[in-house]
Write a protein that holds these residues in place. Structure first.
Motif, short mmCIF file in Angstrom:
data_model
loop_
_atom_site.label_atom_id
_atom_site.label_comp_id
_atom_site.label_asym_id
_atom_site.label_seq_id
_atom_site.Cartn_x
_atom_site.Cartn_y
_atom_site.Cartn_z
N GLY A 285 0.81 -1.22 0.00
CA GLY A 285 0.00 0.00 0.00
C GLY A 285 0.84 1.26 0.00
O GLY A 285 0.47 2.27 -0.60
N LEU A 286 2.00 1.22 0.67
CA LEU A 286 2.86 2.40 0.77
C LEU A 286 3.63 2.68 -0.52
O LEU A 286 4.31 3.71 -0.61
N GLN A 287 3.53 1.80 -1.52
CA GLN A 287 4.30 1.97 -2.74
C GLN A 287 3.71 2.99 -3.71
O GLN A 287 4.36 3.37 -4.68
N LEU A 288 2.47 3.44 -3.48
CA LEU A 288 1.80 4.28 -4.48
C LEU A 288 2.62 5.50 -4.90
O LEU A 288 2.75 5.76 -6.10
N PRO A 289 3.18 6.30 -3.95
CA PRO A 289 3.96 7.46 -4.41
C PRO A 289 5.11 7.08 -5.35
O PRO A 289 5.38 7.78 -6.32
N GLU A 290 5.78 5.95 -5.06
CA GLU A 290 6.86 5.52 -5.93
C GLU A 290 6.35 5.02 -7.27
O GLU A 290 6.98 5.21 -8.30
N VAL A 291 5.18 4.37 -7.23
CA VAL A 291 4.63 3.80 -8.46
C VAL A 291 4.22 4.87 -9.45
O VAL A 291 4.44 4.74 -10.67
N ILE A 292 3.62 5.95 -8.96
CA ILE A 292 3.11 6.98 -9.88
C ILE A 292 4.21 7.92 -10.37
O ILE A 292 3.98 8.71 -11.30
N ASN A 293 5.39 7.84 -9.74
CA ASN A 293 6.51 8.66 -10.24
C ASN A 293 6.91 8.19 -11.64
O ASN A 293 7.03 7.01 -11.91
N GLY A 294 7.13 9.12 -12.49
CA GLY A 294 7.58 8.79 -13.84
C GLY A 294 6.48 8.49 -14.83
O GLY A 294 6.76 8.02 -15.93
N LEU A 295 5.23 8.72 -14.44
CA LEU A 295 4.12 8.48 -15.37
C LEU A 295 3.76 9.73 -16.17
O LEU A 295 2.68 9.81 -16.74
N ASN A 296 4.65 10.69 -16.22
CA ASN A 296 4.35 11.96 -16.88
C ASN A 296 4.12 11.81 -18.38
O ASN A 296 3.46 12.62 -19.01
N GLU A 297 4.69 10.76 -18.98
CA GLU A 297 4.55 10.60 -20.43
C GLU A 297 3.18 10.06 -20.83
O GLU A 297 2.87 9.97 -22.02
N TYR A 298 2.36 9.69 -19.83
CA TYR A 298 1.02 9.19 -20.11
C TYR A 298 -0.01 10.12 -19.47
O TYR A 298 0.26 10.74 -18.44
N THR A 300 -3.55 10.66 -17.39
CA THR A 300 -4.18 9.92 -16.31
C THR A 300 -5.23 8.95 -16.83
O THR A 300 -5.32 7.79 -16.39
N SER A 301 -6.02 9.40 -17.78
CA SER A 301 -7.08 8.55 -18.33
C SER A 301 -6.49 7.33 -19.03
O SER A 301 -7.06 6.22 -18.96
N GLU A 302 -5.34 7.51 -19.69
CA GLU A 302 -4.71 6.38 -20.39
C GLU A 302 -4.26 5.31 -19.40
O GLU A 302 -4.61 4.12 -19.56
N VAL A 303 -3.47 5.70 -18.40
CA VAL A 303 -2.92 4.69 -17.49
C VAL A 303 -4.01 4.02 -16.67
O VAL A 303 -3.96 2.81 -16.41
N VAL A 304 -5.01 4.80 -16.26
CA VAL A 304 -6.10 4.21 -15.48
C VAL A 304 -6.90 3.24 -16.33
O VAL A 304 -7.25 2.13 -15.88
N SER A 305 -7.19 3.61 -17.57
CA SER A 305 -7.97 2.72 -18.44
C SER A 305 -7.19 1.45 -18.75
O SER A 305 -7.75 0.34 -18.72
N PHE A 383 4.52 -0.51 -16.34
CA PHE A 383 4.50 -1.86 -15.76
C PHE A 383 4.18 -1.78 -14.27
O PHE A 383 3.33 -2.54 -13.77
N LEU A 384 4.86 -0.89 -13.57
CA LEU A 384 4.67 -0.77 -12.13
C LEU A 384 3.25 -0.34 -11.78
O LEU A 384 2.61 -0.91 -10.88
N PHE A 385 2.74 0.64 -12.51
CA PHE A 385 1.41 1.15 -12.21
C PHE A 385 0.33 0.09 -12.48
O PHE A 385 -0.58 -0.12 -11.66
N ILE A 386 0.42 -0.58 -13.62
CA ILE A 386 -0.56 -1.60 -13.95
C ILE A 386 -0.53 -2.73 -12.92
O ILE A 386 -1.58 -3.20 -12.47
N THR A 387 0.67 -3.15 -12.52
CA THR A 387 0.79 -4.21 -11.52
C THR A 387 0.17 -3.79 -10.20
O THR A 387 -0.56 -4.58 -9.57
#
Length: 531
Positions: A285-298, A300-305, A383-387
Protein backbone atom coordinates in the motif's frame (compact mmCIF):
# COMPACT_ATOMS: atom_id res chain seq x y z
CA UNK A 1 21.16 6.16 9.71
CA UNK A 2 21.01 2.69 11.29
CA UNK A 3 18.95 4.01 14.21
CA UNK A 4 16.51 5.71 11.82
CA UNK A 5 16.00 2.53 9.80
CA UNK A 6 15.64 0.47 12.98
CA UNK A 7 13.05 2.91 14.32
CA UNK A 8 11.17 2.73 11.01
CA UNK A 9 11.11 -1.09 11.09
CA UNK A 10 9.93 -1.20 14.71
CA UNK A 11 7.27 1.42 13.93
CA UNK A 12 6.05 -0.69 11.00
CA UNK A 13 5.83 -3.78 13.22
CA UNK A 14 3.81 -1.84 15.78
CA UNK A 15 1.49 -0.36 13.12
CA UNK A 16 0.97 -3.80 11.56
CA UNK A 17 -0.02 -5.26 14.95
CA UNK A 18 -2.45 -2.42 15.69
CA UNK A 19 -4.02 -2.47 12.23
CA UNK A 20 -4.41 -6.26 12.31
CA UNK A 21 -6.33 -6.01 15.60
CA UNK A 22 -8.54 -3.37 14.00
CA UNK A 23 -9.13 -5.58 10.94
CA UNK A 24 -10.22 -8.41 13.25
CA UNK A 25 -12.58 -6.02 15.02
CA UNK A 26 -14.32 -4.87 11.83
CA UNK A 27 -14.21 -8.31 10.19
CA UNK A 28 -11.96 -7.62 7.18
CA UNK A 29 -9.14 -9.95 6.20
CA UNK A 30 -5.91 -8.36 7.38
CA UNK A 31 -3.99 -8.42 4.03
CA UNK A 32 -6.80 -6.40 2.42
CA UNK A 33 -7.02 -4.03 5.36
CA UNK A 34 -3.24 -3.51 5.52
CA UNK A 35 -2.98 -2.72 1.80
CA UNK A 36 -5.78 -0.15 2.07
CA UNK A 37 -4.26 1.29 5.25
CA UNK A 38 -0.83 1.54 3.64
CA UNK A 39 -2.39 3.26 0.64
CA UNK A 40 -4.06 5.85 2.89
CA UNK A 41 -0.95 6.33 5.03
CA UNK A 42 1.09 7.07 1.90
CA UNK A 43 -0.96 10.26 1.42
CA UNK A 44 -0.16 11.56 4.92
CA UNK A 45 1.91 14.78 4.58
CA UNK A 46 5.53 14.26 5.58
CA UNK A 47 5.30 10.47 5.38
CA UNK A 48 8.66 9.15 4.11
CA UNK A 49 8.48 7.34 0.80
CA UNK A 50 9.29 3.69 1.34
CA UNK A 51 10.45 1.73 -1.67
CA UNK A 52 9.96 -2.03 -1.63
CA UNK A 53 13.21 -3.51 -2.84
CA UNK A 54 12.63 -6.66 -4.94
CA UNK A 55 15.71 -8.29 -3.38
CA UNK A 56 14.08 -7.91 0.05
CA UNK A 57 11.02 -9.81 -1.11
CA UNK A 58 12.81 -12.53 -3.06
CA UNK A 59 15.54 -13.08 -0.49
CA UNK A 60 14.13 -12.06 2.92
CA UNK A 61 10.34 -12.45 2.75
CA UNK A 62 9.58 -15.07 0.09
CA UNK A 63 11.60 -18.12 1.33
CA UNK A 64 10.14 -18.30 4.87
CA UNK A 65 6.60 -17.53 3.69
CA UNK A 66 6.74 -20.27 1.04
CA UNK A 67 8.36 -22.69 3.48
CA UNK A 68 5.67 -22.11 6.10
CA UNK A 69 2.95 -22.62 3.50
CA UNK A 70 4.59 -25.83 2.26
CA UNK A 71 5.10 -27.07 5.83
CA UNK A 72 1.41 -26.68 6.64
CA UNK A 73 0.28 -28.33 3.40
CA UNK A 74 -0.80 -31.94 3.59
CA UNK A 75 1.21 -33.94 1.05
CA UNK A 76 -1.61 -36.47 0.86
CA UNK A 77 -4.18 -33.78 0.00
CA UNK A 78 -1.71 -32.01 -2.31
CA UNK A 79 -1.03 -35.19 -4.27
CA UNK A 80 -4.72 -36.12 -4.42
CA UNK A 81 -5.45 -32.72 -6.01
CA UNK A 82 -2.33 -32.68 -8.21
CA UNK A 83 -4.27 -32.49 -11.50
CA UNK A 84 -6.27 -29.43 -10.46
CA UNK A 85 -3.21 -27.80 -8.86
CA UNK A 86 -1.09 -28.42 -11.97
CA UNK A 87 -3.74 -26.98 -14.30
CA UNK A 88 -3.88 -23.80 -12.20
CA UNK A 89 -0.24 -23.35 -11.20
CA UNK A 90 1.27 -24.10 -14.60
CA UNK A 91 -1.48 -24.18 -17.22
CA UNK A 92 -3.31 -21.08 -16.01
CA UNK A 93 -0.05 -19.12 -15.54
CA UNK A 94 1.00 -19.77 -19.14
CA UNK A 95 -2.54 -19.10 -20.41
CA UNK A 96 -2.76 -15.84 -18.44
CA UNK A 97 0.68 -14.66 -19.57
CA UNK A 98 -0.17 -15.41 -23.20
CA UNK A 99 -3.58 -13.72 -23.09
CA UNK A 100 -2.20 -10.64 -21.32
CA UNK A 101 0.66 -10.46 -23.82
CA UNK A 102 -1.60 -10.34 -26.88
CA UNK A 103 -4.17 -8.04 -25.27
CA UNK A 104 -1.59 -5.49 -24.09
CA UNK A 105 0.20 -5.68 -27.46
CA UNK A 106 -3.07 -4.69 -29.12
CA UNK A 107 -4.14 -2.21 -26.44
CA UNK A 108 -1.01 -0.19 -25.60
CA UNK A 109 0.92 1.62 -28.33
CA UNK A 110 4.55 0.53 -28.54
CA UNK A 111 3.98 -2.55 -26.34
CA UNK A 112 5.70 -5.53 -27.98
CA UNK A 113 4.67 -9.14 -27.45
CA UNK A 114 7.81 -9.73 -25.36
CA UNK A 115 6.81 -6.83 -23.08
CA UNK A 116 3.33 -8.32 -22.88
CA UNK A 117 4.78 -11.64 -21.71
CA UNK A 118 6.84 -9.80 -19.10
CA UNK A 119 3.65 -8.19 -17.77
CA UNK A 120 1.79 -11.49 -18.02
CA UNK A 121 4.49 -13.28 -16.02
CA UNK A 122 4.28 -10.54 -13.38
CA UNK A 123 0.52 -10.53 -12.80
CA UNK A 124 -0.29 -14.20 -13.44
CA UNK A 125 0.29 -15.72 -9.94
CA UNK A 126 -2.35 -15.30 -7.21
CA UNK A 127 -0.96 -14.67 -3.74
CA UNK A 128 -0.81 -17.54 -1.26
CA UNK A 129 -1.31 -15.48 1.89
CA UNK A 130 -4.13 -13.39 0.46
CA UNK A 131 -6.23 -16.40 -0.58
CA UNK A 132 -5.61 -18.34 2.64
CA UNK A 133 -6.29 -15.40 4.96
CA UNK A 134 -9.44 -14.35 3.12
CA UNK A 135 -10.80 -17.92 3.26
CA UNK A 136 -9.81 -18.34 6.90
CA UNK A 137 -12.91 -18.73 9.01
CA UNK A 138 -15.19 -19.07 5.98
CA UNK A 139 -17.16 -22.26 5.43
CA UNK A 140 -15.70 -23.73 2.26
CA UNK A 141 -14.94 -27.37 1.40
CA UNK A 142 -11.50 -28.59 2.37
CA UNK A 143 -10.67 -29.51 -1.24
CA UNK A 144 -11.15 -25.88 -2.34
CA UNK A 145 -8.65 -24.68 0.26
CA UNK A 146 -6.20 -27.46 -0.68
CA UNK A 147 -6.35 -26.54 -4.37
CA UNK A 148 -5.88 -22.81 -3.75
CA UNK A 149 -3.00 -23.34 -1.31
CA UNK A 150 -1.36 -25.91 -3.58
CA UNK A 151 -1.71 -23.61 -6.58
CA UNK A 152 -0.07 -20.72 -4.75
CA UNK A 153 2.90 -22.91 -3.78
CA UNK A 154 3.85 -23.69 -7.38
CA UNK A 155 2.56 -20.77 -9.46
CA UNK A 156 5.16 -18.33 -8.11
CA UNK A 157 7.87 -20.49 -9.66
CA UNK A 158 6.17 -20.90 -13.04
CA UNK A 159 5.31 -17.19 -13.29
CA UNK A 160 8.87 -16.14 -12.38
CA UNK A 161 10.24 -18.48 -15.06
CA UNK A 162 7.90 -16.93 -17.67
CA UNK A 163 8.94 -13.47 -16.46
CA UNK A 164 12.66 -14.23 -16.73
CA UNK A 165 12.38 -15.86 -20.16
CA UNK A 166 10.41 -12.88 -21.50
CA UNK A 167 12.88 -10.44 -19.93
CA UNK A 168 15.81 -12.29 -21.52
CA UNK A 169 14.02 -12.11 -24.88
CA UNK A 170 13.80 -8.31 -24.61
CA UNK A 171 17.47 -8.05 -23.61
CA UNK A 172 18.79 -10.38 -26.34
CA UNK A 173 16.14 -9.91 -28.99
CA UNK A 174 15.94 -13.68 -29.56
CA UNK A 175 13.15 -16.10 -28.68
CA UNK A 176 13.18 -19.78 -29.58
CA UNK A 177 10.11 -21.69 -28.40
CA UNK A 178 11.74 -25.08 -27.92
CA UNK A 179 14.69 -23.53 -26.09
CA UNK A 180 12.36 -21.55 -23.81
CA UNK A 181 10.45 -24.75 -23.04
CA UNK A 182 13.66 -26.66 -22.32
CA UNK A 183 14.91 -23.86 -20.07
CA UNK A 184 11.55 -23.87 -18.26
CA UNK A 185 11.82 -27.60 -17.52
CA UNK A 186 15.49 -27.43 -16.54
CA UNK A 187 14.97 -24.54 -14.13
CA UNK A 188 11.94 -26.23 -12.54
CA UNK A 189 13.34 -29.78 -12.29
CA UNK A 190 16.74 -28.74 -10.97
CA UNK A 191 15.07 -26.44 -8.42
CA UNK A 192 13.15 -29.45 -7.09
CA UNK A 193 16.29 -31.61 -7.08
CA UNK A 194 18.29 -29.03 -5.09
CA UNK A 195 15.44 -28.55 -2.62
CA UNK A 196 15.10 -32.29 -2.01
CA UNK A 197 18.87 -32.78 -1.72
CA UNK A 198 19.19 -30.09 0.96
CA UNK A 199 16.06 -31.39 2.68
CA UNK A 200 17.64 -34.87 2.97
CA UNK A 201 20.74 -33.36 4.59
CA UNK A 202 18.58 -31.44 7.06
CA UNK A 203 16.56 -34.59 7.72
CA UNK A 204 19.75 -36.36 8.81
CA UNK A 205 20.74 -33.43 11.06
CA UNK A 206 17.30 -33.24 12.73
CA UNK A 207 16.97 -37.01 13.06
CA UNK A 208 20.38 -38.20 14.15
CA UNK A 209 22.17 -35.24 15.72
CA UNK A 210 21.64 -34.20 19.38
CA UNK A 211 19.53 -31.12 18.66
CA UNK A 212 17.50 -29.13 21.19
CA UNK A 213 14.14 -27.38 20.66
CA UNK A 214 15.97 -24.07 20.13
CA UNK A 215 18.37 -25.61 17.60
CA UNK A 216 15.48 -27.32 15.77
CA UNK A 217 13.64 -24.00 15.58
CA UNK A 218 16.73 -22.18 14.33
CA UNK A 219 17.34 -24.84 11.67
CA UNK A 220 13.79 -24.51 10.38
CA UNK A 221 14.49 -20.81 9.76
CA UNK A 222 17.83 -21.50 8.10
CA UNK A 223 16.37 -24.22 5.84
CA UNK A 224 14.30 -22.10 3.39
CA UNK A 225 17.11 -19.58 2.91
CA UNK A 226 19.63 -22.37 2.31
CA UNK A 227 17.38 -23.98 -0.31
CA UNK A 228 16.45 -20.73 -2.03
CA UNK A 229 19.94 -19.19 -2.18
CA UNK A 230 21.59 -22.42 -3.35
CA UNK A 231 19.10 -22.91 -6.18
CA UNK A 232 19.23 -19.28 -7.26
CA UNK A 233 23.04 -19.34 -7.18
CA UNK A 234 22.95 -21.98 -9.92
CA UNK A 235 20.17 -20.05 -11.75
CA UNK A 236 17.46 -22.58 -10.97
CA UNK A 237 14.08 -22.07 -9.28
CA UNK A 238 14.58 -21.09 -5.65
CA UNK A 239 10.82 -21.12 -5.17
CA UNK A 240 10.45 -24.76 -6.19
CA UNK A 241 13.50 -25.67 -4.11
CA UNK A 242 11.85 -24.22 -1.00
CA UNK A 243 8.45 -25.76 -1.78
CA UNK A 244 9.78 -29.26 -2.54
CA UNK A 245 12.13 -29.24 0.46
CA UNK A 246 9.41 -27.93 2.75
CA UNK A 247 6.92 -30.58 1.62
CA UNK A 248 9.48 -33.36 2.15
CA UNK A 249 10.46 -32.26 5.65
CA UNK A 250 6.83 -31.65 6.59
CA UNK A 251 5.95 -35.19 5.53
CA UNK A 252 8.78 -36.51 7.74
CA UNK A 253 8.22 -34.10 10.63
CA UNK A 254 6.79 -36.80 12.92
CA UNK A 255 10.20 -38.54 12.81
CA UNK A 256 12.25 -35.41 13.48
CA UNK A 257 10.91 -33.43 16.42
CA UNK A 258 10.12 -33.99 20.05
CA UNK A 259 6.93 -32.50 21.43
CA UNK A 260 8.95 -29.59 22.88
CA UNK A 261 10.47 -28.83 19.48
CA UNK A 262 7.09 -29.01 17.76
CA UNK A 263 5.45 -26.64 20.23
CA UNK A 264 8.29 -24.13 20.25
CA UNK A 265 8.72 -24.18 16.48
CA UNK A 266 5.00 -23.72 15.83
CA UNK A 267 4.66 -20.78 18.20
CA UNK A 268 7.76 -18.98 16.91
CA UNK A 269 6.84 -19.51 13.25
CA UNK A 270 3.29 -18.24 13.78
CA UNK A 271 4.64 -14.98 15.17
CA UNK A 272 7.36 -14.48 12.55
CA UNK A 273 5.11 -15.30 9.60
CA UNK A 274 2.42 -12.96 10.91
CA UNK A 275 4.92 -10.08 11.11
CA UNK A 276 6.46 -10.82 7.70
CA UNK A 277 3.05 -10.99 6.03
CA UNK A 278 1.92 -7.81 7.75
CA UNK A 279 4.98 -5.82 6.71
CA UNK A 280 4.74 -7.04 3.12
CA UNK A 281 1.10 -6.07 2.70
CA UNK A 282 1.40 -2.66 4.31
CA UNK A 283 4.47 -1.98 2.15
CA UNK A 284 2.40 -2.77 -0.94
CA UNK A 285 0.00 0.00 0.00
CA UNK A 286 2.86 2.40 0.77
CA UNK A 287 4.30 1.97 -2.74
CA UNK A 288 1.80 4.28 -4.48
CA UNK A 289 3.96 7.46 -4.41
CA UNK A 290 6.86 5.52 -5.93
CA UNK A 291 4.63 3.80 -8.46
CA UNK A 292 3.11 6.98 -9.88
CA UNK A 293 6.51 8.66 -10.24
CA UNK A 294 7.58 8.79 -13.84
CA UNK A 295 4.12 8.48 -15.37
CA UNK A 296 4.35 11.96 -16.88
CA UNK A 297 4.55 10.60 -20.43
CA UNK A 298 1.02 9.19 -20.11
CA UNK A 299 -2.27 10.91 -19.42
CA UNK A 300 -4.18 9.92 -16.31
CA UNK A 301 -7.08 8.55 -18.33
CA UNK A 302 -4.71 6.38 -20.39
CA UNK A 303 -2.92 4.69 -17.49
CA UNK A 304 -6.10 4.21 -15.48
CA UNK A 305 -7.97 2.72 -18.44
CA UNK A 306 -5.05 0.37 -19.27
CA UNK A 307 -4.82 -0.79 -15.67
CA UNK A 308 -8.55 -1.31 -15.14
CA UNK A 309 -8.99 -3.17 -18.45
CA UNK A 310 -6.07 -5.50 -17.69
CA UNK A 311 -7.38 -6.07 -14.14
CA UNK A 312 -10.79 -7.10 -15.49
CA UNK A 313 -9.17 -9.25 -18.17
CA UNK A 314 -7.05 -10.99 -15.51
CA UNK A 315 -10.17 -11.91 -13.53
CA UNK A 316 -12.05 -13.10 -16.64
CA UNK A 317 -9.11 -15.19 -17.88
CA UNK A 318 -9.12 -17.18 -14.64
CA UNK A 319 -12.87 -17.82 -14.85
CA UNK A 320 -12.58 -18.84 -18.52
CA UNK A 321 -9.81 -21.30 -17.65
CA UNK A 322 -11.14 -22.80 -14.42
CA UNK A 323 -14.57 -24.03 -15.59
CA UNK A 324 -13.37 -26.00 -18.68
CA UNK A 325 -10.29 -27.12 -16.72
CA UNK A 326 -12.59 -28.59 -14.07
CA UNK A 327 -15.24 -30.27 -16.19
CA UNK A 328 -13.55 -31.23 -19.50
CA UNK A 329 -11.19 -33.82 -17.90
CA UNK A 330 -14.24 -35.39 -16.22
CA UNK A 331 -16.00 -35.64 -19.56
CA UNK A 332 -12.96 -37.04 -21.37
CA UNK A 333 -11.55 -39.37 -18.70
CA UNK A 334 -13.38 -42.14 -16.87
CA UNK A 335 -10.55 -42.47 -14.33
CA UNK A 336 -10.95 -38.80 -13.33
CA UNK A 337 -14.67 -39.34 -12.77
CA UNK A 338 -13.97 -42.38 -10.60
CA UNK A 339 -11.09 -40.85 -8.67
CA UNK A 340 -12.40 -37.35 -7.95
CA UNK A 341 -15.78 -36.26 -6.57
CA UNK A 342 -17.84 -34.10 -8.90
CA UNK A 343 -17.56 -30.47 -7.78
CA UNK A 344 -20.56 -28.18 -7.81
CA UNK A 345 -20.44 -25.13 -10.05
CA UNK A 346 -20.60 -22.97 -6.92
CA UNK A 347 -17.33 -24.32 -5.51
CA UNK A 348 -15.70 -24.09 -8.95
CA UNK A 349 -16.72 -20.45 -9.13
CA UNK A 350 -15.14 -19.78 -5.72
CA UNK A 351 -11.86 -21.25 -7.00
CA UNK A 352 -12.17 -19.08 -10.10
CA UNK A 353 -12.91 -15.97 -8.03
CA UNK A 354 -10.06 -16.50 -5.53
CA UNK A 355 -7.34 -15.04 -7.73
CA UNK A 356 -6.05 -12.24 -5.52
CA UNK A 357 -2.60 -10.96 -6.51
CA UNK A 358 0.04 -9.95 -3.98
CA UNK A 359 3.62 -9.19 -3.16
CA UNK A 360 5.37 -11.51 -5.66
CA UNK A 361 3.75 -9.62 -8.54
CA UNK A 362 4.88 -6.24 -7.21
CA UNK A 363 8.39 -7.51 -6.46
CA UNK A 364 8.67 -8.90 -10.00
CA UNK A 365 7.59 -5.56 -11.46
CA UNK A 366 10.14 -3.73 -9.31
CA UNK A 367 12.80 -6.19 -10.48
CA UNK A 368 12.49 -4.95 -14.07
CA UNK A 369 15.87 -3.35 -14.82
CA UNK A 370 16.15 0.40 -15.27
CA UNK A 371 18.22 -0.05 -18.44
CA UNK A 372 18.24 -2.58 -21.26
CA UNK A 373 21.14 -2.53 -23.72
CA UNK A 374 22.13 0.87 -22.34
CA UNK A 375 18.70 2.40 -22.94
CA UNK A 376 15.88 3.06 -20.43
CA UNK A 377 13.61 0.02 -20.17
CA UNK A 378 10.53 0.90 -22.25
CA UNK A 379 7.29 1.50 -20.32
CA UNK A 380 8.87 0.48 -16.99
CA UNK A 381 6.78 2.91 -14.95
CA UNK A 382 3.64 1.74 -16.73
CA UNK A 383 4.50 -1.86 -15.76
CA UNK A 384 4.67 -0.77 -12.13
CA UNK A 385 1.41 1.15 -12.21
CA UNK A 386 -0.56 -1.60 -13.95
CA UNK A 387 0.79 -4.21 -11.52
CA UNK A 388 -0.13 -2.07 -8.53
CA UNK A 389 -3.68 -1.54 -9.79
CA UNK A 390 -4.13 -5.26 -10.59
CA UNK A 391 -3.05 -6.14 -7.02
CA UNK A 392 -5.32 -3.50 -5.51
CA UNK A 393 -8.25 -4.37 -7.78
CA UNK A 394 -8.13 -8.13 -7.24
CA UNK A 395 -7.21 -8.03 -3.55
CA UNK A 396 -9.81 -5.48 -2.51
CA UNK A 397 -12.64 -6.16 -4.97
CA UNK A 398 -12.43 -9.96 -5.04
CA UNK A 399 -11.24 -10.33 -1.46
CA UNK A 400 -14.01 -8.23 0.06
CA UNK A 401 -16.71 -9.80 -2.10
CA UNK A 402 -15.66 -13.41 -1.47
CA UNK A 403 -17.40 -13.89 1.92
CA UNK A 404 -20.66 -12.51 0.50
CA UNK A 405 -20.40 -14.75 -2.58
CA UNK A 406 -19.88 -17.82 -0.40
CA UNK A 407 -22.96 -16.92 1.60
CA UNK A 408 -25.03 -16.08 -1.50
CA UNK A 409 -24.03 -19.31 -3.28
CA UNK A 410 -24.87 -21.26 -0.10
CA UNK A 411 -21.55 -23.05 -0.07
CA UNK A 412 -21.01 -25.28 2.95
CA UNK A 413 -17.89 -26.87 4.34
CA UNK A 414 -17.42 -30.57 4.98
CA UNK A 415 -17.55 -30.39 8.77
CA UNK A 416 -19.57 -33.60 8.97
CA UNK A 417 -16.86 -35.67 7.29
CA UNK A 418 -14.25 -34.11 9.57
CA UNK A 419 -16.44 -34.93 12.58
CA UNK A 420 -16.49 -38.57 11.46
CA UNK A 421 -12.71 -38.65 11.00
CA UNK A 422 -12.16 -37.05 14.38
CA UNK A 423 -14.55 -39.46 16.10
CA UNK A 424 -12.94 -42.45 14.41
CA UNK A 425 -9.46 -41.33 15.47
CA UNK A 426 -10.56 -40.65 19.07
CA UNK A 427 -12.17 -44.08 19.24
CA UNK A 428 -9.08 -45.90 17.97
CA UNK A 429 -6.66 -43.98 20.20
CA UNK A 430 -8.80 -44.57 23.27
CA UNK A 431 -9.24 -48.26 22.38
CA UNK A 432 -5.50 -48.94 22.06
CA UNK A 433 -4.97 -47.04 25.33
CA UNK A 434 -7.52 -49.25 27.07
CA UNK A 435 -5.97 -52.41 25.64
CA UNK A 436 -2.53 -51.32 26.82
CA UNK A 437 -3.78 -50.53 30.34
CA UNK A 438 -5.62 -53.84 30.63
CA UNK A 439 -2.57 -55.79 29.43
CA UNK A 440 0.02 -54.06 31.60
CA UNK A 441 -1.81 -52.53 34.56
CA UNK A 442 -4.82 -54.78 35.16
CA UNK A 443 -3.97 -55.30 38.84
CA UNK A 444 -3.56 -51.58 39.50
CA UNK A 445 -6.88 -50.89 37.78
CA UNK A 446 -8.59 -53.23 40.21
CA UNK A 447 -6.81 -51.95 43.35
CA UNK A 448 -6.18 -48.21 42.86
CA UNK A 449 -8.79 -45.54 42.24
CA UNK A 450 -6.69 -43.27 39.91
CA UNK A 451 -6.05 -46.18 37.53
CA UNK A 452 -9.74 -47.14 37.52
CA UNK A 453 -10.81 -43.52 36.88
CA UNK A 454 -8.45 -43.23 33.93
CA UNK A 455 -9.80 -46.47 32.48
CA UNK A 456 -13.35 -45.15 32.82
CA UNK A 457 -12.33 -41.91 31.16
CA UNK A 458 -11.06 -43.75 28.09
CA UNK A 459 -14.22 -45.85 28.02
CA UNK A 460 -16.25 -42.65 27.99
CA UNK A 461 -14.16 -41.34 25.11
CA UNK A 462 -14.90 -44.49 23.11
CA UNK A 463 -18.62 -44.21 23.91
CA UNK A 464 -18.65 -40.55 22.86
CA UNK A 465 -16.83 -41.28 19.61
CA UNK A 466 -19.14 -44.20 18.80
CA UNK A 467 -22.13 -41.95 19.49
CA UNK A 468 -20.85 -39.40 17.00
CA UNK A 469 -20.28 -42.06 14.35
CA UNK A 470 -23.71 -43.66 14.85
CA UNK A 471 -25.55 -40.32 14.81
CA UNK A 472 -23.38 -38.45 12.30
CA UNK A 473 -26.34 -37.85 9.99
CA UNK A 474 -28.64 -36.72 12.81
CA UNK A 475 -28.68 -32.92 12.86
CA UNK A 476 -30.07 -32.86 16.39
CA UNK A 477 -27.27 -35.12 17.63
CA UNK A 478 -24.65 -33.01 15.87
CA UNK A 479 -26.11 -29.95 17.57
CA UNK A 480 -25.80 -31.66 20.95
CA UNK A 481 -22.18 -32.62 20.28
CA UNK A 482 -21.31 -29.02 19.38
CA UNK A 483 -23.17 -27.76 22.44
CA UNK A 484 -21.16 -30.22 24.53
CA UNK A 485 -17.91 -28.78 23.15
CA UNK A 486 -19.16 -25.26 23.83
CA UNK A 487 -19.89 -26.28 27.42
CA UNK A 488 -16.34 -27.56 27.83
CA UNK A 489 -14.98 -24.22 26.57
CA UNK A 490 -17.24 -22.36 28.99
CA UNK A 491 -15.98 -24.53 31.84
CA UNK A 492 -12.43 -23.56 30.90
CA UNK A 493 -13.42 -19.89 31.24
CA UNK A 494 -14.87 -20.64 34.68
CA UNK A 495 -11.60 -22.31 35.68
CA UNK A 496 -9.65 -19.27 34.47
CA UNK A 497 -11.76 -16.98 36.63
CA UNK A 498 -11.10 -19.17 39.65
CA UNK A 499 -7.35 -19.17 38.93
CA UNK A 500 -7.53 -15.37 38.82
CA UNK A 501 -9.14 -15.36 42.27
CA UNK A 502 -6.41 -17.67 43.57
CA UNK A 503 -3.79 -15.32 42.14
CA UNK A 504 -5.42 -12.31 43.81
CA UNK A 505 -5.70 -14.20 47.09
CA UNK A 506 -2.06 -15.33 46.77
CA UNK A 507 -3.21 -18.78 47.79
CA UNK A 508 -0.89 -20.57 45.33
CA UNK A 509 2.60 -20.03 43.97
CA UNK A 510 3.02 -18.22 40.64
CA UNK A 511 4.77 -21.27 39.20
CA UNK A 512 1.77 -23.52 39.92
CA UNK A 513 -0.65 -20.91 38.56
CA UNK A 514 1.34 -20.63 35.31
CA UNK A 515 1.43 -24.42 35.00
CA UNK A 516 -2.36 -24.70 35.38
CA UNK A 517 -2.91 -21.82 32.93
CA UNK A 518 -0.72 -23.63 30.38
CA UNK A 519 -2.76 -26.82 30.86
CA UNK A 520 -5.98 -24.88 30.22
CA UNK A 521 -4.40 -23.26 27.14
CA UNK A 522 -3.55 -26.67 25.69
CA UNK A 523 -7.03 -28.00 26.49
CA UNK A 524 -8.69 -24.99 24.86
CA UNK A 525 -6.45 -25.29 21.80
CA UNK A 526 -7.42 -28.95 21.45
CA UNK A 527 -11.14 -28.15 21.67
CA UNK A 528 -11.00 -25.23 19.25
CA UNK A 529 -8.99 -27.14 16.67
CA UNK A 530 -11.33 -30.10 16.74
CA UNK A 531 -13.65 -30.15 13.71
Amino acid sequence: MILENLLLIISLLFVVSMLTMLSEKIGISYPIFLVIAGLLISFVPGMPHLQLEPDWVFLIFLPPLLYEAAWNTSWKDFWASRRAIGLLSIGLVVFTATAVAYITHALIPGFTLAMGFVLGGIISPPDAVAATSVLHGLKVPKRVVTILEGESLVNDASSLIVFRVALATIETGNFVLWKAGADFLMVAVMGVVIGLAIAHVLYVVHRFFPTTPSIDTALTFISPYLMYITAEHFHYSGVLAVVSGGLFLSFRAHELFTYQSRMQTNYVWQTVVFLLNGIVFILIGLQLPEVINGLNEYTTSEVVSYAVIISIVTILIRIIWVFPGTYLPRILSKSVRQREPKPSWQTVFIVAWSGMRGVVSLASALAIPLLVNGQPFPHRNLFLFITFVVILFTLVFQGLSLPYLIKWLKIEDDDDSLEKENAMMNSRLATVSLDYMKSNYDGEIQDFEPFRLLKERYEKIVEMADYKLLHSEDNKSISHVRKYRRMLLEIIDVKREEILKLRQERACSNELIRTKEHELDLEEARLRRSP
